[in-house]
Design an enzyme around this catalytic site. Sequence first.
Site, PDB file in Angstrom:
ATOM      1  N   ASN A   1       7.979  -5.786  -0.826  1.00  0.00           N
ATOM      2  CA  ASN A   1       7.871  -4.638   0.079  1.00  0.00           C
ATOM      3  C   ASN A   1       6.390  -4.518   0.415  1.00  0.00           C
ATOM      4  O   ASN A   1       5.610  -3.916  -0.330  1.00  0.00           O
ATOM      5  CB  ASN A   1       8.396  -3.354  -0.573  1.00  0.00           C
ATOM      6  CG  ASN A   1       8.401  -2.191   0.417  1.00  0.00           C
ATOM      7  OD1 ASN A   1       7.836  -2.295   1.498  1.00  0.00           O
ATOM      8  ND2 ASN A   1       9.026  -1.090   0.035  1.00  0.00           N
TER       9      ASN A   1
ATOM     10  N   ARG B   1      12.886   4.626  12.578  1.00  0.00           N
ATOM     11  CA  ARG B   1      11.603   5.334  12.550  1.00  0.00           C
ATOM     12  C   ARG B   1      10.749   4.952  13.768  1.00  0.00           C
ATOM     13  O   ARG B   1      11.271   4.460  14.761  1.00  0.00           O
ATOM     14  CB  ARG B   1      10.904   5.049  11.217  1.00  0.00           C
ATOM     15  CG  ARG B   1      11.758   5.504  10.020  1.00  0.00           C
ATOM     16  CD  ARG B   1      11.100   5.230   8.705  1.00  0.00           C
ATOM     17  NE  ARG B   1       9.837   5.984   8.568  1.00  0.00           N
ATOM     18  CZ  ARG B   1       8.923   5.748   7.620  1.00  0.00           C
ATOM     19  NH1 ARG B   1       9.141   4.790   6.732  1.00  0.00           N
ATOM     20  NH2 ARG B   1       7.826   6.455   7.568  1.00  0.00           N
TER      21      ARG B   1
ATOM     22  N   ASP C   1       1.679 -15.779   6.308  1.00  0.00           N
ATOM     23  CA  ASP C   1       1.261 -17.160   6.024  1.00  0.00           C
ATOM     24  C   ASP C   1       1.415 -17.495   4.548  1.00  0.00           C
ATOM     25  O   ASP C   1       1.797 -18.613   4.185  1.00  0.00           O
ATOM     26  CB  ASP C   1      -0.202 -17.382   6.453  1.00  0.00           C
ATOM     27  CG  ASP C   1      -0.335 -17.585   7.958  1.00  0.00           C
ATOM     28  OD1 ASP C   1       0.701 -17.743   8.641  1.00  0.00           O
ATOM     29  OD2 ASP C   1      -1.485 -17.571   8.452  1.00  0.00           O
TER      30      ASP C   1
ATOM     31  N   ARG D   1       7.129   0.440  13.551  1.00  0.00           N
ATOM     32  CA  ARG D   1       7.744  -0.066  12.309  1.00  0.00           C
ATOM     33  C   ARG D   1       8.895  -1.031  12.592  1.00  0.00           C
ATOM     34  O   ARG D   1       9.494  -1.583  11.678  1.00  0.00           O
ATOM     35  CB  ARG D   1       8.254   1.087  11.442  1.00  0.00           C
ATOM     36  CG  ARG D   1       7.155   1.983  10.921  1.00  0.00           C
ATOM     37  CD  ARG D   1       7.695   3.046   9.981  1.00  0.00           C
ATOM     38  NE  ARG D   1       6.813   4.195   9.951  1.00  0.00           N
ATOM     39  CZ  ARG D   1       5.716   4.292   9.191  1.00  0.00           C
ATOM     40  NH1 ARG D   1       5.392   3.328   8.359  1.00  0.00           N
ATOM     41  NH2 ARG D   1       4.958   5.370   9.251  1.00  0.00           N
TER      42      ARG D   1
ATOM     43  N   GLU E   1      12.528  -9.701   1.756  1.00  0.00           N
ATOM     44  CA  GLU E   1      11.774  -8.536   2.264  1.00  0.00           C
ATOM     45  C   GLU E   1      12.631  -7.286   2.053  1.00  0.00           C
ATOM     46  O   GLU E   1      13.808  -7.275   2.417  1.00  0.00           O
ATOM     47  CB  GLU E   1      11.510  -8.729   3.768  1.00  0.00           C
ATOM     48  CG  GLU E   1      10.867  -7.514   4.427  1.00  0.00           C
ATOM     49  CD  GLU E   1      10.682  -7.698   5.944  1.00  0.00           C
ATOM     50  OE1 GLU E   1      10.933  -8.800   6.474  1.00  0.00           O
ATOM     51  OE2 GLU E   1      10.283  -6.707   6.593  1.00  0.00           O
TER      52      GLU E   1
ATOM     53  N   HIS F   1       3.932  -4.677   9.068  1.00  0.00           N
ATOM     54  CA  HIS F   1       3.833  -4.543  10.524  1.00  0.00           C
ATOM     55  C   HIS F   1       2.511  -5.069  11.086  1.00  0.00           C
ATOM     56  O   HIS F   1       2.288  -5.000  12.287  1.00  0.00           O
ATOM     57  CB  HIS F   1       3.995  -3.063  10.913  1.00  0.00           C
ATOM     58  CG  HIS F   1       5.099  -2.371  10.155  1.00  0.00           C
ATOM     59  ND1 HIS F   1       6.409  -2.763  10.253  1.00  0.00           N
ATOM     60  CD2 HIS F   1       5.078  -1.347   9.252  1.00  0.00           C
ATOM     61  CE1 HIS F   1       7.156  -1.994   9.456  1.00  0.00           C
ATOM     62  NE2 HIS F   1       6.367  -1.131   8.836  1.00  0.00           N
TER      63      HIS F   1
ATOM     64  N   ALA G   1       3.089  -0.942   4.812  1.00  0.00           N
ATOM     65  CA  ALA G   1       2.495  -0.950   6.159  1.00  0.00           C
ATOM     66  C   ALA G   1       2.027  -2.342   6.586  1.00  0.00           C
ATOM     67  O   ALA G   1       2.017  -2.663   7.789  1.00  0.00           O
ATOM     68  CB  ALA G   1       1.338   0.042   6.211  1.00  0.00           C
TER      69      ALA G   1
ATOM     70  N   PRO H   1       0.784  -1.236   0.000  1.00  0.00           N
ATOM     71  CA  PRO H   1       0.000   0.000   0.000  1.00  0.00           C
ATOM     72  C   PRO H   1       0.816   1.287   0.000  1.00  0.00           C
ATOM     73  O   PRO H   1       1.838   1.382   0.679  1.00  0.00           O
ATOM     74  CB  PRO H   1      -0.829  -0.105   1.286  1.00  0.00           C
ATOM     75  CG  PRO H   1      -0.165  -1.144   2.119  1.00  0.00           C
ATOM     76  CD  PRO H   1       0.494  -2.090   1.156  1.00  0.00           C
ATOM     77  N   ASN H   2       0.330   2.210  -0.787  1.00  0.00           N
ATOM     78  CA  ASN H   2       0.862   3.577  -0.907  1.00  0.00           C
ATOM     79  C   ASN H   2       2.178   3.677  -1.674  1.00  0.00           C
ATOM     80  O   ASN H   2       2.654   4.780  -1.934  1.00  0.00           O
ATOM     81  CB  ASN H   2       1.003   4.243   0.476  1.00  0.00           C
ATOM     82  CG  ASN H   2      -0.324   4.299   1.200  1.00  0.00           C
ATOM     83  OD1 ASN H   2      -1.290   4.818   0.650  1.00  0.00           O
ATOM     84  ND2 ASN H   2      -0.399   3.742   2.389  1.00  0.00           N
TER      85      ASN H   2
ATOM     86  N   HIS I   1      12.779  -2.852   2.281  1.00  0.00           N
ATOM     87  CA  HIS I   1      12.203  -1.562   2.663  1.00  0.00           C
ATOM     88  C   HIS I   1      13.097  -0.452   2.144  1.00  0.00           C
ATOM     89  O   HIS I   1      14.331  -0.575   2.185  1.00  0.00           O
ATOM     90  CB  HIS I   1      12.033  -1.444   4.180  1.00  0.00           C
ATOM     91  CG  HIS I   1      11.085  -2.466   4.713  1.00  0.00           C
ATOM     92  ND1 HIS I   1       9.727  -2.376   4.524  1.00  0.00           N
ATOM     93  CD2 HIS I   1      11.313  -3.635   5.354  1.00  0.00           C
ATOM     94  CE1 HIS I   1       9.154  -3.442   5.052  1.00  0.00           C
ATOM     95  NE2 HIS I   1      10.089  -4.233   5.558  1.00  0.00           N
TER      96      HIS I   1
ATOM     97  N   ARG J   1       5.013  10.968  -2.436  1.00  0.00           N
ATOM     98  CA  ARG J   1       4.654  10.664  -1.048  1.00  0.00           C
ATOM     99  C   ARG J   1       5.858  10.862  -0.125  1.00  0.00           C
ATOM    100  O   ARG J   1       6.915  10.255  -0.350  1.00  0.00           O
ATOM    101  CB  ARG J   1       4.217   9.196  -1.007  1.00  0.00           C
ATOM    102  CG  ARG J   1       4.128   8.609   0.356  1.00  0.00           C
ATOM    103  CD  ARG J   1       4.075   7.084   0.301  1.00  0.00           C
ATOM    104  NE  ARG J   1       3.850   6.586   1.636  1.00  0.00           N
ATOM    105  CZ  ARG J   1       4.170   5.371   2.046  1.00  0.00           C
ATOM    106  NH1 ARG J   1       4.717   4.521   1.223  1.00  0.00           N
ATOM    107  NH2 ARG J   1       3.931   5.009   3.280  1.00  0.00           N
TER     108      ARG J   1
ATOM    109  N   TYR K   1      11.070   8.875   1.261  1.00  0.00           N
ATOM    110  CA  TYR K   1      11.087   7.884   0.171  1.00  0.00           C
ATOM    111  C   TYR K   1      11.716   8.385  -1.133  1.00  0.00           C
ATOM    112  O   TYR K   1      11.819   7.623  -2.093  1.00  0.00           O
ATOM    113  CB  TYR K   1       9.655   7.396  -0.101  1.00  0.00           C
ATOM    114  CG  TYR K   1       9.024   6.733   1.112  1.00  0.00           C
ATOM    115  CD1 TYR K   1       9.523   5.533   1.607  1.00  0.00           C
ATOM    116  CD2 TYR K   1       7.941   7.322   1.779  1.00  0.00           C
ATOM    117  CE1 TYR K   1       8.967   4.928   2.716  1.00  0.00           C
ATOM    118  CE2 TYR K   1       7.374   6.728   2.892  1.00  0.00           C
ATOM    119  CZ  TYR K   1       7.886   5.526   3.367  1.00  0.00           C
ATOM    120  OH  TYR K   1       7.344   4.931   4.462  1.00  0.00           O
TER     121      TYR K   1
ATOM    122  N   SER L   1      13.077   2.761   3.315  1.00  0.00           N
ATOM    123  CA  SER L   1      13.586   3.514   4.464  1.00  0.00           C
ATOM    124  C   SER L   1      14.138   2.549   5.512  1.00  0.00           C
ATOM    125  O   SER L   1      13.827   1.349   5.497  1.00  0.00           O
ATOM    126  CB  SER L   1      12.449   4.341   5.079  1.00  0.00           C
ATOM    127  OG  SER L   1      11.436   3.485   5.585  1.00  0.00           O
TER     128      SER L   1
HETATM  129  C1  DQA Z   1       8.223   0.912   3.897  1.00  0.00           C
HETATM  130  C2  DQA Z   1       8.287   1.116   5.410  1.00  0.00           C
HETATM  131  C3  DQA Z   1       6.922   0.901   6.037  1.00  0.00           C
HETATM  132  O1  DQA Z   1       6.998   1.092   7.441  1.00  0.00           O
HETATM  133  C4  DQA Z   1       5.921   1.895   5.479  1.00  0.00           C
HETATM  134  O2  DQA Z   1       4.640   1.652   5.996  1.00  0.00           O
HETATM  135  C5  DQA Z   1       5.905   1.942   3.993  1.00  0.00           C
HETATM  136  C6  DQA Z   1       7.159   1.792   3.252  1.00  0.00           C
HETATM  137  C7  DQA Z   1       9.567   1.229   3.206  1.00  0.00           C
HETATM  138  O3  DQA Z   1       9.759   0.771   2.100  1.00  0.00           O
HETATM  139  O4  DQA Z   1      10.390   1.958   3.770  1.00  0.00           O
HETATM  140  O5  DQA Z   1       4.880   2.199   3.383  1.00  0.00           O
HETATM  141  O6  DQA Z   1       7.927  -0.446   3.643  1.00  0.00           O
END
Ligand code: DQA
Length: 139
Positions: free
Chosen positions: A70, A103, A83, A107, A94, A76, A73, A9-10, A96, A17, A22, A98
């Site tokens: 990735n 943070r 699963d 997170r 995995e 977390h 959110a 998401p996002n 990320h 954003r 980011y 950031s």
């Molecule tokens: C993120 C870190 C997450 O905590 C956050 O909710 C994101 C982006 C990252 O790529 O740094 O949306 O996954």
Amino acid sequence: MKITIINGPNLNLLGTRETDIYGSQNFESYLDSLKSLYNEVEIDYFQSNVEGEIINFIQKSKDSNGIILNAAAYTHTSVGIADAVKSIDCKVIEVHISNTFSREEFRHNSYLSPVVDGIIIGFGLNSYRLAIDSIIKDE
Ligand code: DQA
């Protein structure tokens, strides 16, 4: 070789954003640069803001050489995505953008970290390139 990138998401809003966290590059243009850097690799890309769609795509990608995930959110919060990762044999990294550990405390926990093959955190968009390298070098 086929590598699947799944963004949660996002992450469709990268480039506009929270650019202080980011960066100002959108994912599509970064993906183009990855595709030309690794032109021998088929890179499949999926982004969704919907948890169940991410789970469906993880299941669909089980025959890739590796999945770069990735979950944003959902990292977390999502037992369902953890699963799904557990239920396939495919290597999952995995990532990320950031450094989640520098943070907010919420997170610092990831439901995914215990069930993935490796974790790359905090290198900006280059986290994805490092994840591709780790999959290629392992093949
Ligand atoms: C993120 C870190 C997450 O905590 C956050 O909710 C994101 C982006 C990252 O790529 O740094 O949306 O996954």
